[in-house]
Scaffold this active site. Structure first.
Site, short mmCIF file in Angstrom:
data_model
loop_
_atom_site.label_atom_id
_atom_site.label_comp_id
_atom_site.label_asym_id
_atom_site.label_seq_id
_atom_site.Cartn_x
_atom_site.Cartn_y
_atom_site.Cartn_z
CE LYS A 10 -3.94 -2.23 2.26
NZ LYS A 10 -5.04 -2.04 3.26
CE1 TYR A 50 -9.34 -3.16 -0.04
CE2 TYR A 50 -8.47 -1.22 -1.15
CZ TYR A 50 -8.28 -2.35 -0.36
OH TYR A 50 -7.03 -2.64 0.12
CG PHE A 58 -13.47 1.51 6.82
CD1 PHE A 58 -12.94 0.92 5.69
CD2 PHE A 58 -14.15 0.72 7.75
CE1 PHE A 58 -13.06 -0.46 5.48
CE2 PHE A 58 -14.27 -0.65 7.55
CZ PHE A 58 -13.73 -1.25 6.40
NE ARG A 86 -6.81 -13.57 5.64
CZ ARG A 86 -7.28 -12.34 5.53
NH1 ARG A 86 -7.04 -11.63 4.43
NH2 ARG A 86 -7.98 -11.79 6.48
CB THR A 92 -7.08 -5.80 9.67
OG1 THR A 92 -7.49 -6.94 8.94
CG2 THR A 92 -7.41 -4.55 8.89
NE ARG A 103 -2.24 -5.81 7.21
CZ ARG A 103 -3.30 -6.51 6.80
NH1 ARG A 103 -3.72 -7.54 7.50
NH2 ARG A 103 -3.92 -6.17 5.68
CG ASN A 113 -3.65 -2.33 6.71
OD1 ASN A 113 -3.55 -1.89 5.56
ND2 ASN A 113 -4.56 -3.20 7.07
CG HIS A 116 -5.50 -6.34 0.08
ND1 HIS A 116 -6.66 -6.42 0.82
CD2 HIS A 116 -5.68 -7.14 -0.99
CE1 HIS A 116 -7.50 -7.24 0.21
NE2 HIS A 116 -6.93 -7.69 -0.90
CD GLU A 127 -8.80 -9.34 -3.32
OE1 GLU A 127 -9.59 -8.86 -2.51
OE2 GLU A 127 -7.69 -9.83 -2.97
#
Ligand code: CMP
Length: 139
Positions: A10, A50, A58, A86, A92, A103, A113, A116, A127
């Site tokens: 990100k 998204y 948010f 993950r 998250t 993270r 964060n 993704h 995705e």
């Protein structure tokens, strides 16, 4: 089984020039980068990506942030890749992330964060297809 998953580094991370540090952690976990490109997504692209979150409070903040700078979109391949990614990412919210996760080490907040990753096989497929054509994925 060998799986493919979608991963995204990100804008908070590209801004701090820690793309390589993050990819190193993914590779050390046994994940292989089989597709990668740097993209500065438009608001519209972020909204589309998204879309499942569009009713969330948010959502606007998320779209604003994700289009605020470059991201690195990637396809990762490996044994049990979806769950493994993950695990390496961590929770998250960095406050909840386990020691040694991306993270925990790098995320700034629940929004900023750093990474993704797809949460299931079906979302991984969607995705990956959102950002890559089959010919761009080289295993
Ligand atoms: P990601 O895995 O990219 O999927 C949706 C994102 O929404 C999530 O990571 C978070 O970065 C973001 N997000 C979740 N909850 C919040 C929140 N309360 N405020 C801002 N962003 C959030």
């Amino acid at each position: 089984a060998i799986e493919r998953t979608f991963s995204m580094i990100k804008p908070d991370a590209t801004r701090r020039n820690i793309t390589g540090a993050i990819v190193k952690m993914l590779e050390e976990a046994g994940l292989k980068v089989v597709a990668s490109k740097r993209v500065w997504m438009s608001r519209r692209e972020a909204e589309g990506f998204y879309a499942v979150h569009k009713e969330r409070p948010f959502f606007n903040e998320l779209v604003e942030f994700m289009s605020s700078g470059p991201t690195v979109v990637q396809v990762l391949e490996g044994e049990n890749a979806i769950a493994k990614n993950r695990e390496v990412m961590g929770a998250t919210n960095p406050k909840d992330a386990a020691e040694g996760t991306i993270r925990k080490l790098h995320a700034l907040s629940i929004g900023e964060n750093s990474v993704h990753g797809s949460d299931a096989a079906e979302t991984a497929k969607v995705e990956i297809a959102y950002w890559f054509s089959e010919t761009e994925i080289v295993g």
